[in-house]
Enzyme design. Structure first.
Site, PDB file in Angstrom:
ATOM      1  N   THR A 252       0.812  -1.219   0.136  1.00  5.76           N
ATOM      2  CA  THR A 252       0.076  -0.062  -0.121  1.00  5.76           C
ATOM      3  C   THR A 252       0.712   1.358   0.049  1.00  5.76           C
ATOM      4  O   THR A 252       1.862   1.496   0.832  1.00  5.76           O
ATOM      5  CB  THR A 252      -0.919   0.034   1.118  1.00  5.76           C
ATOM      6  OG1 THR A 252      -1.537  -1.219   1.178  1.00  5.76           O
ATOM      7  CG2 THR A 252      -1.806   1.199   1.262  1.00  5.76           C
TER       8      THR A 252
ATOM      9  N   GLY B  12       2.765  -2.758   8.271  1.00  9.37           N
ATOM     10  CA  GLY B  12       2.959  -3.669   9.416  1.00  9.37           C
ATOM     11  C   GLY B  12       4.393  -4.020   9.813  1.00  9.37           C
ATOM     12  O   GLY B  12       5.112  -4.537   8.869  1.00  9.37           O
TER      13      GLY B  12
ATOM     14  N   ARG C  36     -28.789 -10.106  33.837  1.00  8.52           N
ATOM     15  CA  ARG C  36     -29.162  -8.692  33.828  1.00  8.52           C
ATOM     16  C   ARG C  36     -30.697  -8.674  34.207  1.00  8.52           C
ATOM     17  O   ARG C  36     -31.468  -9.167  33.130  1.00  8.52           O
ATOM     18  CB  ARG C  36     -28.916  -7.681  32.769  1.00  8.52           C
ATOM     19  CG  ARG C  36     -29.178  -6.247  32.784  1.00  8.52           C
ATOM     20  CD  ARG C  36     -28.624  -5.718  33.967  1.00  8.52           C
ATOM     21  NE  ARG C  36     -28.735  -4.239  34.030  1.00  8.52           N
ATOM     22  CZ  ARG C  36     -28.307  -3.337  35.173  1.00  8.52           C
ATOM     23  NH1 ARG C  36     -27.541  -3.814  35.863  1.00  8.52           N
ATOM     24  NH2 ARG C  36     -28.391  -2.088  34.971  1.00  8.52           N
TER      25      ARG C  36
ATOM     26  N   GLY D  14     -24.862   0.708  30.113  1.00  4.01           N
ATOM     27  CA  GLY D  14     -23.645   1.076  30.651  1.00  4.01           C
ATOM     28  C   GLY D  14     -22.517   0.109  30.882  1.00  4.01           C
ATOM     29  O   GLY D  14     -21.415   0.383  30.714  1.00  4.01           O
TER      30      GLY D  14
ATOM     31  N   THR E 199     -11.377  -3.528   5.683  1.00  2.00           N
ATOM     32  CA  THR E 199     -10.567  -2.692   4.832  1.00  2.00           C
ATOM     33  C   THR E 199      -9.286  -3.257   4.343  1.00  2.00           C
ATOM     34  O   THR E 199      -9.122  -3.191   3.117  1.00  2.00           O
ATOM     35  CB  THR E 199     -10.107  -1.210   5.557  1.00  2.00           C
ATOM     36  OG1 THR E 199     -11.442  -0.530   5.915  1.00  2.00           O
ATOM     37  CG2 THR E 199      -9.318  -0.173   4.502  1.00  2.00           C
TER      38      THR E 199
ATOM     39  N   GLU F 154      -6.550  -6.169   3.341  1.00  2.00           N
ATOM     40  CA  GLU F 154      -6.385  -7.100   2.356  1.00  2.00           C
ATOM     41  C   GLU F 154      -7.756  -7.083   1.607  1.00  2.00           C
ATOM     42  O   GLU F 154      -8.363  -8.200   1.131  1.00  2.00           O
ATOM     43  CB  GLU F 154      -6.543  -8.575   2.801  1.00  2.00           C
ATOM     44  CG  GLU F 154      -5.296  -8.666   3.985  1.00  2.00           C
ATOM     45  CD  GLU F 154      -4.299  -9.800   3.939  1.00  2.00           C
ATOM     46  OE1 GLU F 154      -4.620 -10.351   3.160  1.00  2.00           O
ATOM     47  OE2 GLU F 154      -3.315  -9.659   4.624  1.00  2.00           O
TER      48      GLU F 154
ATOM     49  N   ASP G   6     -10.691  -4.006   0.350  1.00  2.00           N
ATOM     50  CA  ASP G   6     -11.704  -2.902   1.099  1.00  2.00           C
ATOM     51  C   ASP G   6     -13.006  -3.821   0.631  1.00  2.00           C
ATOM     52  O   ASP G   6     -13.154  -4.229  -0.631  1.00  2.00           O
ATOM     53  CB  ASP G   6     -11.934  -1.522   0.154  1.00  2.00           C
ATOM     54  CG  ASP G   6     -12.853  -1.027   0.551  1.00  2.00           C
ATOM     55  OD1 ASP G   6     -13.081  -0.014   1.650  1.00  2.00           O
ATOM     56  OD2 ASP G   6     -13.906  -0.757  -0.260  1.00  2.00           O
TER      57      ASP G   6
END
Lengths: 694, 694
Positions: free
Chosen positions: B187, B226, B367, B454, B475, B477, B479
């Site tokens: 890239t 990378g 919950r 929360g 995105t 390898e 898009d």
């Protein structure tokens, strides 16, 4: 595809897609070793996505800006200028939680003490100024906007709105100057949405004339309390008021939820006061400039006058008095005073949406990738897919802008008049807009990041921090799913009231008509009308939105009636819950559209009006297309019309793309708010390489 | 609502929704000061959402686990056990970018050198083991999974797949042992998706027998590389191969994109080598354990043999040779070798989806909030809205699980056979599944966070880090928007090939039938069938999915043909872009469903088969309902059937909720992967309070 020429041989089943296939050659090169790209066969294409030749409206950015800018731009600019002049107060791209908390406190202190912005008075006397301040502070750093909201709307708001003269006299100046930084201690570990089920207790002790605050179990620990982990000196604590000997047979009486001012840290040493255990809720997904803590109370004693006693009081001899007859009425009055927070959140969420749309649109204009053969690459905003992602979003930012302006206006009116009808209207409207807008913005931030590809992933380009900070807007001050149920509940109440001869409040007024007329007559002729003039007629658009709401309301009433017989009220409500949420969203969309149409019609300048009309049409038709299944299922829209709507949405997105730069420029966001190198109005790439060190 | 009893008076227009209205009283208390909740009027409700009395399938978790667990669970458990025994290698809740990078490198080194996991050989000899390792490493920390992928799939993969024997001999061991940490430098700042437009050059110098690597302008700076910012010693650099004097009239010839091994840092001092400027791309939204850098080359000289010469070579005298005749074919072959990265991403994305669904489902079970009058509060997973958010997502996790198993199988087959048909199939399938699954997972993480309110916002509960890290899966390898176009392009190619007497590759085989049969006959009788047996028939479901794909394909062919005449290939493709993307998604959904149905049918144990069938039905019908507009527009589904589908989706969600705990338990995620206190299989609240310090 291997040989374009043979594909044109006279096979009837064959189709001539060779031109388009050439386009995919470029793409399939990435995966396909068997293709052949023959440059000699390339065709010169026309303007992509265009070809209809209709003119774009000319944009007068200054006029547009003039018409859309807020009434309190001046005070916002003071805030922007102040922070622009103080690099030491600007948040860096990466910052640790502890540093962020300190920075945020310094930002707030400087704003109040150095820039001379004093929000507390505005919050009560001129809320629209208060919301403008909050929005601008949030533009610098969402944490700052929220920290400000905790101090002034929540801590300050609870003292001033729920207290009486004695509290105002004692606390107003300290809160305003932040000498008394405070918390709003409502939420507990086990209870957020269901506030009535809070378990913290405040038991009156007639001997000492004090209340004793207790956390009866771990589930009742006050949790997520902003300002508690580090900075707060006080908290308004929501607790069940218990009066000994006042219940049946001399037992303790539970008078329901009340708020109490509880000092939590020593004014001098800043140590937690005796009986108060404070822990740090720790690192959060975002908003790490705000220090959320957990509070546990063990027989913490406060004087009787610390009860915020506007809606209920306890006398020296332990007797309760209130102007409101029931626990539920007092509870509703208490919470009702806190609705301003939702108004602020909705408004700030629109601010966030404007920022991300600005960054994504500007970058999509300068970013070029692929293109017609032998021609320069095209701007990625020229791709239909990118327009599809961003243009309805840009239209929504405008739609929400006008809707929140209206909400703030109504809220200010309410604070002045206390008129019952306005109160009801503002409560439902703020719940609905807060839920709808924050959900939409949250999704949009992700779409914007993705639409900016790899460079959208650089922290400096802001999507990450904005998404992380904004995320909780969907939850705090009312979970969106719960708020939408309040809207649905209000609609049902209004529906019922109508059939009892009552009146609709202003926002629901349209239902008066729609319930009686729209539902009775589905017109098979207009269901087929597909002309662009018809589809762009605001009457058609509003009718469509309102028809849907009326239809959903009518049908959910029938379903609720049916299921209540077998499942009871709770079960029936739950059985229809998705339906009710859809109803609430549909209603809110109608309200937003109505405001937008009004804003277009009121716009004095012709060019600006024309541009806004274009944007409004996209907002309306995109929403209709997104829910086309509903319209088709009831044959409100025939298949040919559905197709025409889809086509028009794509065309309008293409048209709006033509004025996208001007539309985001008119948001008038200063650099200190946008900040992202790729979102700068010019030289975006240079800003970006410079940031990385080239 | 003020007085429930009067509402029952004999007004014909009135409706009895009083029971349901009671439910909203609790909600409207938050906003409404005018209601009256009379506890005496409360009705005891039945099981919420229930009432149909059909039995739930009994789940044999062990059997389910046995049937769904991966083939390489053992090596994954070795990895989990290793990290569980090494607290020093576990990522903390908050960590700075520089610390995270060092931790991630230590994790990778320890995995390879201490735990003895050597991924490189697997990547070529048994890819399914490699993907299992990558998934498990990503379970510890997504950064680790990606760092591993950079070293082995990208840097290692480019050397081994694009190089020849000499490269393998020289580099294999150093890469495998991480003595040679490396980068994949493809890239550039200005080009990501359009790889063919890269601008970095590698010019052959016949005098010195070297290539000279150059960055001709800022837009060509290698970006997002990378391993480059901190750790890399080498890079495989993608550059245009320029041969002086070999072009027309003795001008330089551009032979297209090739890859070259370029040492970037001194093996001993670790300083950047002469001519190489390295900058740090800085803090990212997520994945900060991976050090992305930017590389600028100024006449950097490398020996001729550093050209990765499998698909094209340069001789001592500067002559080019290749077994492939054109630039495009060589480019496709080069990129084709790198498709494994997409397989790994799709697979790891399913792993992330399983984690967030596990956390959200377990928390939603413990919950409790609100409830019927005078009864305990109910689990929030008992609310229809929560089921609507989470149950189709749980079903999708299962669907994707089977789809990626199939993809890995096909990929492994391809690596063995190199069969052309399998190659084409894997390329399109990996593009489509990578795009579809990562987009779905990205949205789902946000939904999970929101559904946990929360407490979902506490960083320790993982949604933030998982969302931030996973975000870029959409995105890198490839898009997702570009990958889906490749799928659409492949479909069009197959379509055309069919009419030229060619064959469909395996994955598209269903189109053979569907193109000739489905489109010719829309059956107005079956369009009205609404029985649950019919709707749950896999044949109906598959037909519906495939009909949609065929319809979209047929119609886009016509549109492309029409627009190509006036707009050219590029313009026509763009004019139909949204349509093409919908087509690609529709096709991928068909493929996923087919795999799922097959997995259900092959399941040997009756109870497990029944549970999976339930989950599969929900997956299928939820997707149909989501796109009901499309089905209604072509009258594939009549209004009554649309309604029945909607009802059944809600019912199936309710049923799946009944076995949700077992379904997530069967993902068999160890604690070290889930980690979130609220996602623990038991004692979630205690884990959480303990974390905060109580």
């Amino acid at each position: 595809m291997d040989d374009q020429t043979t594909s044109r041989a006279g096979d009837a089943a064959d189709v001539d897609v060779s031109g388009a296939l050439r386009r995919i050659q470029q793409l399939t090169l990435h995966l396909d070793a068997n293709e052949s790209a023959d440059p000699a066969q390339r065709i010169v294409p026309r303007l992509c996505g265009g070809g209809r030749g209709r003119r774009l409206p000319a944009v007068n950015t200054a006029e547009l800006l003039e018409y859309t800018k807020g009434r309190h731009r001046e005070i916002q600019e003071r805030i922007f200028d102040f922070f622009a002049s103080r690099p030491d107060l600007q948040p860096p791209v990466e910052i640790s939680t502890s540093d962020h908390r300190e920075l945020c406190m310094r930002q707030l202190s400087a704003l109040v003490r150095e820039a001379g912005i004093r929000p507390l008075r505005y919050a009560f006397e001129d809320p629209s100024v208060y919301f403008a301040i909050m929005e601008a502070a949030g533009g610098i750093d969402i944490s700052l906007g929220v920290k400000l909201g905790v101090q002034y709307s929540l801590w300050g708001g609870s003292v001033i709105n729920l207290g009486t003269k004695r509290h105002k006299e004692k606390y107003f100046d300290g809160i305003d100057s932040i000498d008394y930084p405070g918390c709003f201690a409502m939420t507990e570990l086990h209870h957020g949405s269901n506030v009535q089920a809070l378990q913290t207790t405040a038991t009156f002790d007639p001997l000492s004339d004090e209340f004793v605050i207790d956390t009866p179990n771990d589930g009742a620990i006050k949790w997520w309390i902003g300002n508690a982990a580090v900075h707060g000196k006080f908290a308004s604590v929501f607790a069940r008021l218990i009066l000994p000997f006042q219940g049946k047979g001399g037992k303790p009486a539970d008078m329901g939820i009340h708020a109490f001012i509880v000092p939590i840290r020593d004014m001098k040493t800043h140590e937690p006061l005796p009986g108060i255990e404070i822990h740090d809720c720790g690192h959060k997904i975002g908003l790490n400039g705000v220090d959320n803590g957990a509070l546990l109370f063990r027989s913490v004693r406060i004087p009787r006058e610390n009860l915020l006693n506007r809606f209920g009081d306890v006398s020296r001899d332990g007797k309760y008095s209130s102007s409101l007859p029931t626990i539920n009425k007092r509870f509703a009055a208490t919470l009702g005073e806190l609705v301003g927070g939702r108004v602020g959140i909705a408004n700030s969420s629109v601010g966030v949406l404007k920022v991300v749309v600005t960054i994504a649109v500007r970058y999509s204009l300068i970013r070029q990738q692929f293109g017609p053969p032998k021609q320069p690459e095209v701007s990625i905003l020229d791709y239909q897919s990118q327009q599809h992602k961003l243009m309805p979003m840009l239209a929504s930012a405008y739609a929400f802008h006008f809707a929140t302006l209206y909400l703030i206006e109504k809220y200010s009116e309410m604070k002045k008049s206390h008129d019952d009808e306005v109160v009801g209207d503002v409560h439902a409207l703020s719940a609905g807009l807060k839920a709808y807008i924050t959900s939409y913005t949250a999704k949009s931030i992700s779409v914007c990041r993705e639409s900016c590809g790899g460079h959208g992933y650089a922290a400096v380009n802001r999507f990450g921090v904005l998404r992380n900070d904004h995320d909780i807007f969907q939850t705090f001050e009312g979970d969106n799913t719960v708020l939408l149920q309040q809207v649905a509940g209000d609609l049902l109440k209004q529906y019922k009231s109508k059939f009892q001869g009552g009146t609709f409040t202003v926002t629901w007024n349209y239902l008066r008509e729609s319930m009686s007329s729209y539902l009775s007559q589905l017109n098979p002729v207009t269901a087929r009308w597909e002309g662009s003039e018809h589809l762009r007629d605001p009457n058609f658009q509003l009718d469509a939105f309102r028809y849907r709401t009326s239809h959903l309301l009518q049908s959910v009433v029938l379903r609720l009636r049916k299921h209540t017989k077998t499942l009871g009220g709770f079960g029936a409500w739950n059985r229809c819950l998705n339906h009710l949420l859809t109803l609430a969203e549909s209603h809110i969309e109608s309200v937003i559209l109505a405001r937008f149409i009004e804003a277009v019609q009121k716009c004095p300048e012709k060019n600006t009006r024309e541009v806004l009309k274009l944007v409004c049409d996209l907002y309306a038709l995109d929403r209709i297309w997104n829910d086309i299944g509903t319209y088709r299922n009831v044959d409100y829209v025939a298949p040919n019309k559905a197709k025409a709507i889809h086509k028009l949405v794509e065309y309008l997105s293409f048209q709006v793309r033509g004025v996208a730069r001007e539309l985001v420029d008119a948001f008038d966001l200063p650099e200190i708010v946008v900040r992202a190198p790729i979102g700068m109005a010019s030289e975006a790439y240079s800003h970006y390489t410079e940031y990385v060190g080239f």
